[in-house]
Design a protein around this motif. Structure first.
Motif, PDB file in Angstrom:
ATOM      1  N   GLY A  15       3.831  -0.623  -9.956  1.00  0.00           N
ATOM      2  CA  GLY A  15       4.422  -1.300 -11.101  1.00  0.00           C
ATOM      3  C   GLY A  15       4.711  -2.767 -10.865  1.00  0.00           C
ATOM      4  N   GLY A  16       4.629  -3.185  -9.613  1.00  0.00           N
ATOM      5  CA  GLY A  16       4.906  -4.572  -9.268  1.00  0.00           C
ATOM      6  C   GLY A  16       3.711  -5.480  -9.476  1.00  0.00           C
ATOM      7  N   SER A  17       3.884  -6.727  -9.051  1.00  0.00           N
ATOM      8  CA  SER A  17       2.859  -7.748  -9.248  1.00  0.00           C
ATOM      9  C   SER A  17       2.619  -8.532  -7.965  1.00  0.00           C
ATOM     10  CB  SER A  17       3.289  -8.731 -10.346  1.00  0.00           C
ATOM     11  OG  SER A  17       3.458  -8.085 -11.583  1.00  0.00           O
ATOM     12  N   LYS A  87      -1.039  -0.219  -9.145  1.00  0.00           N
ATOM     13  CA  LYS A  87      -1.047   1.207  -8.908  1.00  0.00           C
ATOM     14  C   LYS A  87      -1.459   1.485  -7.464  1.00  0.00           C
ATOM     15  CE  LYS A  87      -2.674   1.857 -13.657  1.00  0.00           C
ATOM     16  NZ  LYS A  87      -3.737   2.446 -14.511  1.00  0.00           N
ATOM     17  N   ALA A  88      -1.160   2.673  -6.998  1.00  0.00           N
ATOM     18  CA  ALA A  88      -1.539   3.045  -5.629  1.00  0.00           C
ATOM     19  C   ALA A  88      -3.046   2.923  -5.424  1.00  0.00           C
ATOM     20  CB  ALA A  88      -1.058   4.462  -5.328  1.00  0.00           C
ATOM     21  N   VAL A 116      -0.169  -0.923  -2.174  1.00  0.00           N
ATOM     22  CA  VAL A 116       0.737  -0.543  -3.247  1.00  0.00           C
ATOM     23  C   VAL A 116       1.334   0.812  -2.896  1.00  0.00           C
ATOM     24  CG1 VAL A 116       1.014  -0.173  -5.710  1.00  0.00           C
ATOM     25  CG2 VAL A 116      -0.715  -1.787  -4.890  1.00  0.00           C
ATOM     26  N   SER A 117       2.641   0.838  -2.757  1.00  0.00           N
ATOM     27  CA  SER A 117       3.317   2.082  -2.431  1.00  0.00           C
ATOM     28  C   SER A 117       3.748   2.799  -3.698  1.00  0.00           C
ATOM     29  CB  SER A 117       4.540   1.805  -1.554  1.00  0.00           C
ATOM     30  OG  SER A 117       5.478   1.014  -2.252  1.00  0.00           O
ATOM     31  N   SER A 118       3.584   4.099  -3.693  1.00  0.00           N
ATOM     32  CA  SER A 118       3.917   4.880  -4.902  1.00  0.00           C
ATOM     33  C   SER A 118       5.301   5.503  -4.788  1.00  0.00           C
ATOM     34  CB  SER A 118       2.879   5.967  -5.113  1.00  0.00           C
ATOM     35  OG  SER A 118       2.794   6.785  -3.973  1.00  0.00           O
TER      36      SER A 118
END
Length: 118
Positions: A15-17, A87-88, A116-118
């Motif tokens: 969800g991050g950037s 997304k992961a 990217v960690s979920s």
């Protein structure tokens, strides 16, 4: 000859950037299209996005359309990839490339890791 150096990768939560940068050498940067590709562990390198030398035309892979934005600043010899809503599945080494057209990649950077960690 064009030399490319990527930066801006790192670890981010889902969800991050992140914004990746690609600094190019040479005085003819604007004559090259620029693209971003990525390679996840155990997978082939895949196309992400490309932008024409003028910056007018852009193309995206369906998997990133609406979330990623490619841009460039020819006065700074730098290209960018703004990545939102990560997304992961976006976890990969991201490479920038320069080519004589938006469908060729003649020069490559060394890559920058995005996790990217979920």
């Amino acid at each position: 000859q064009v030399q490319l150096v990527e930066s801006g990768g790192g670890l981010v939560q889902a969800g991050g950037s992140l914004r990746l940068s690609c600094a190019a050498s040479g005085r003819t940067f604007s004559s090259y299209a620029m693209g971003w590709f990525r390679q996840a562990p155990g997978k082939e390198r895949e196309f992400v996005a490309t932008i024409s030398g003028s910056g007018v035309n852009t193309y995206y892979a369906d998997s990133v359309k609406g979330r990623f934005t490619i841009s460039r600043d020819n006065t700074k010899n730098t290209g960018y990839l703004q990545m939102n809503n990560l997304k992961a599945d976006d976890t990969a080494v991201y490479y920038c490339a320069a080519g004589h057209t938006t469908t060729t990649a003649d020069y490559w950077g060394q890559g920058t890791q995005v996790t990217v960690s979920s």
